[in-house]
Structures are given as C-alpha cells and as structure tokens.
Design a protein around this motif. Structure first.
Motif, PDB file in Angstrom:
ATOM      1  N   ARG A   1       1.824   3.804  -3.298  1.00  0.00           N
ATOM      2  CA  ARG A   1       1.447   5.205  -3.140  1.00  0.00           C
ATOM      3  C   ARG A   1       2.605   6.128  -3.518  1.00  0.00           C
ATOM      4  O   ARG A   1       2.394   7.179  -4.106  1.00  0.00           O
ATOM      5  CB  ARG A   1       1.040   5.440  -1.683  1.00  0.00           C
ATOM      6  CG  ARG A   1      -0.078   6.434  -1.537  1.00  0.00           C
ATOM      7  CD  ARG A   1      -0.553   6.488  -0.104  1.00  0.00           C
ATOM      8  NE  ARG A   1      -1.687   5.630   0.142  1.00  0.00           N
ATOM      9  CZ  ARG A   1      -2.012   5.138   1.336  1.00  0.00           C
ATOM     10  NH1 ARG A   1      -1.264   5.395   2.387  1.00  0.00           N
ATOM     11  NH2 ARG A   1      -3.085   4.387   1.467  1.00  0.00           N
TER      12      ARG A   1
ATOM     13  N   GLN B   1      -4.537  -6.222  -6.151  1.00  0.00           N
ATOM     14  CA  GLN B   1      -5.498  -6.018  -5.060  1.00  0.00           C
ATOM     15  C   GLN B   1      -5.634  -7.284  -4.227  1.00  0.00           C
ATOM     16  O   GLN B   1      -5.565  -7.262  -3.008  1.00  0.00           O
ATOM     17  CB  GLN B   1      -6.889  -5.669  -5.641  1.00  0.00           C
ATOM     18  CG  GLN B   1      -7.035  -4.226  -6.070  1.00  0.00           C
ATOM     19  CD  GLN B   1      -7.268  -3.309  -4.874  1.00  0.00           C
ATOM     20  OE1 GLN B   1      -7.776  -3.720  -3.840  1.00  0.00           O
ATOM     21  NE2 GLN B   1      -6.866  -2.052  -5.007  1.00  0.00           N
TER      22      GLN B   1
ATOM     23  N   THR C   1       0.848  -1.203   0.000  1.00  0.00           N
ATOM     24  CA  THR C   1       0.000   0.000   0.000  1.00  0.00           C
ATOM     25  C   THR C   1       0.878   1.246   0.000  1.00  0.00           C
ATOM     26  O   THR C   1       0.702   2.147  -0.824  1.00  0.00           O
ATOM     27  CB  THR C   1      -0.906   0.000   1.260  1.00  0.00           C
ATOM     28  OG1 THR C   1      -1.557  -1.256   1.325  1.00  0.00           O
ATOM     29  CG2 THR C   1      -1.913   1.122   1.215  1.00  0.00           C
TER      30      THR C   1
ATOM     31  N   LEU D   1      -2.820  -6.247  -1.632  1.00  0.00           N
ATOM     32  CA  LEU D   1      -3.471  -5.127  -0.974  1.00  0.00           C
ATOM     33  C   LEU D   1      -4.672  -5.569  -0.141  1.00  0.00           C
ATOM     34  O   LEU D   1      -5.454  -4.754   0.323  1.00  0.00           O
ATOM     35  CB  LEU D   1      -3.892  -4.070  -2.015  1.00  0.00           C
ATOM     36  CG  LEU D   1      -2.726  -3.435  -2.784  1.00  0.00           C
ATOM     37  CD1 LEU D   1      -3.226  -2.557  -3.918  1.00  0.00           C
ATOM     38  CD2 LEU D   1      -1.828  -2.618  -1.860  1.00  0.00           C
TER      39      LEU D   1
ATOM     40  N   ALA E   1      -1.838  -0.807  -8.773  1.00  0.00           N
ATOM     41  CA  ALA E   1      -2.595  -0.756  -7.519  1.00  0.00           C
ATOM     42  C   ALA E   1      -4.077  -1.021  -7.770  1.00  0.00           C
ATOM     43  O   ALA E   1      -4.779  -1.550  -6.906  1.00  0.00           O
ATOM     44  CB  ALA E   1      -2.397   0.603  -6.853  1.00  0.00           C
TER      45      ALA E   1
END
Ligand code: ATP
Length: 240
Positions: A204, A233, A200, A237, A227
């Motif tokens: 970013r 995912q 994550t 994530l 992302a």
C-alpha cells in the motif's frame, strides 16, 4: 539512486543467504522488500548498511552504490555519513536512557548545526516523543518504541532509510500508523527501502516492490501491479 547489483552474501562458510540479487531504489521513492522467513531480507539491509560483518556475514559478490558512490567496502559509520541509515529489526533502543537521550544519540553523526532542525522534524512527525522526552525509553509501548527507533535514524538526516520489519509485533491499528509514517517520511524527500512481512501494508505504501525467495529475487515491479498479481495474492496477501 541506490543500486544493488548481482549481490551475493553468506554467513560463515556454509550459509548462502543472498544469490545474485539486483534491485534499485530511485531517489525519493519507497521500495518494499517482501519474502517469507529466511528469504534474505534482513541480510540485504545489513549488506547495504555495512553491518553484515557484525552478524558474522559477508558480501561474496556484486556491488552496492548510493548516488554513484560504492558502499560495499565501507564501514557502517562511513555509510551513515553518506546518509544511508538502517533501523534494525527489534528496534534496539536504549531502554534506560530517556527518549530525548536516545534521539540525541542518533544525531551525533550530523553536524551540530543540523541537530536542532532534525529534532524539530522528529517532534513534528512524532509528537509523542516530545511529550515523553524525559521518560525512560523502555516505558514506551511497542509502537512508540518503533517510532523512537525511526526518529533516532532521522536525527542523522538520512537520504535513504532502510527499515527492517517496522510493523513486527504491533497491533493492526499501529501497523497502519507505521504505514502512514513511512509515507510522511517519504513526502519530505527521503527514500525508503521497506522490509516487511506485512505485505498488505508494504504494498500500500510502496511505489515499487521486490520479492525474495530463499535468497533469490523472485519478482519485482510496480507495487500496485504486484499486489494485483495472482502469485503475490496467493503467497503474501492470503488470496487464492
Ligand atoms: P526473517 O523475516 O526471519 O528475519 P529474512 O528474510 O530477513 O527473514 P535473513 O534474516 O536475511 O532472512 O536470513 C537469510 C538466511 O541467512 C537464513 O537462512 C538465515 O537462517 C541465515 N542467517 C541470518 N542471520 C544469520 C546469522 N547471523 N548467522 C548465520 N545465519 C544467518
């Protein structure tokens, strides 16, 4: 630009750690390397910094170049002189030496004239390291020790920084802080190859990302697009 072309690496005779991995880090960009335990992320950084041999490993195929210069047959000290710097996992600071001495040790390869400027840059990025200059580094918190490890690498004025799991073991707030530090460093023109389990945070701050799976490149692309992808995912994530 850092180019890694069809790189394969192993430990000893039997452990194949990387197979045919190719990627690029454009100058001034942040590239994240994601992957589970044992995917080969640290091996990739060690191959680039020339330290693989210190861990009993070797490059068996492929090549690595920074700004057109081959790195893959150079010793770690020469690679540092090409301003390619690794911050190893686990920080490896000198706990009994003061914060300032740790930073000075990092600047030894830089020309004397550049050291004062580098120290100032580190103190601007990490005011806490100036406040704690005279204290033993071992008394710093985990997050501060990570800052010191990064600061020590910055003392050699890197053009590219190789960060191995800088957020490992840190509280969420400190993880976010490390993310913004990566951005600050990048804003001054230093490229960053960021190995992270914290996908994550990494996605970013990164422009581009690659995903390693058991030693092979599984995915690569724009960090924001990765992302949003179902696979990233689901696997990295915590999405479904
Ligand atoms: P981690 O997040 O656990 O550090 P990683 O993605 O960084 O994982 P590597 O440390 O590069 O993965 O490991 C890749 C493979 O090489 C794994 O199978 C690992 O067991 C093996 N390996 C890593 N270091 C050594 C070593 N010094 N000697 C032998 N095998 C090693």
């Amino acid at each position: 630009m850092l180019t890694v072309e069809q790189l394969s690496a192993r430990y000893g005779r039997s452990v194949s750690a990387l197979r045919d991995v190719s990627l690029t880090v454009p100058e001034g960009s942040v590239v994240a390397v994601l992957g589970s335990n044992g995917a080969g992320k640290s091996t990739l950084l060690r191959a680039i910094s020339g330290t693989l041999g210190l861990h009993g490993g070797s490059i068996t195929a492929g090549q690595i170049a920074w700004k057109g210069q081959r790195l893959d047959r150079l010793k770690p000290a020469s690679i540092v002189r090409h301003r390619v710097l690794q911050v190893p996992e686990g920080r490896q600071i000198f706990g009994r030496m003061s914060v300032e001495e740790n930073l000075r040790a990092g600047g030894l390869v830089a020309p004397a004239s550049a050291r004062a400027e580098a120290m100032e840059r580190v103190h601007t990025l990490f005011p806490i390291l100036k406040e704690r200059a005279g204290q033993p580094a071992g008394l710093l918190s985990g997050g501060e020790q990570q800052m010191l490890a990064i600061g020590r690498a910055l003392m050699s004025a890197p053009e590219i920084l190789l960060l191995d799991e800088p957020s490992l073991g840190l509280a969420p707030q400190m993880v976010a802080r490390i993310g913004s530090i990566v951005r600050d460093i990048n804003a001054t023109g230093t490229a960053v190859l960021l190995v992270e389990q914290n996908a994550t945070m990494a996605l970013r701050v990164a422009d581009l990302a690659v995903v390693l799976e058991v030693g092979e490149l599984a995915l690569q692309g724009d960090a924001a697009e990765l992302a949003a992808s179902d696979e990233v995912q689901r696997l990295y994530l915590g999405g479904h």
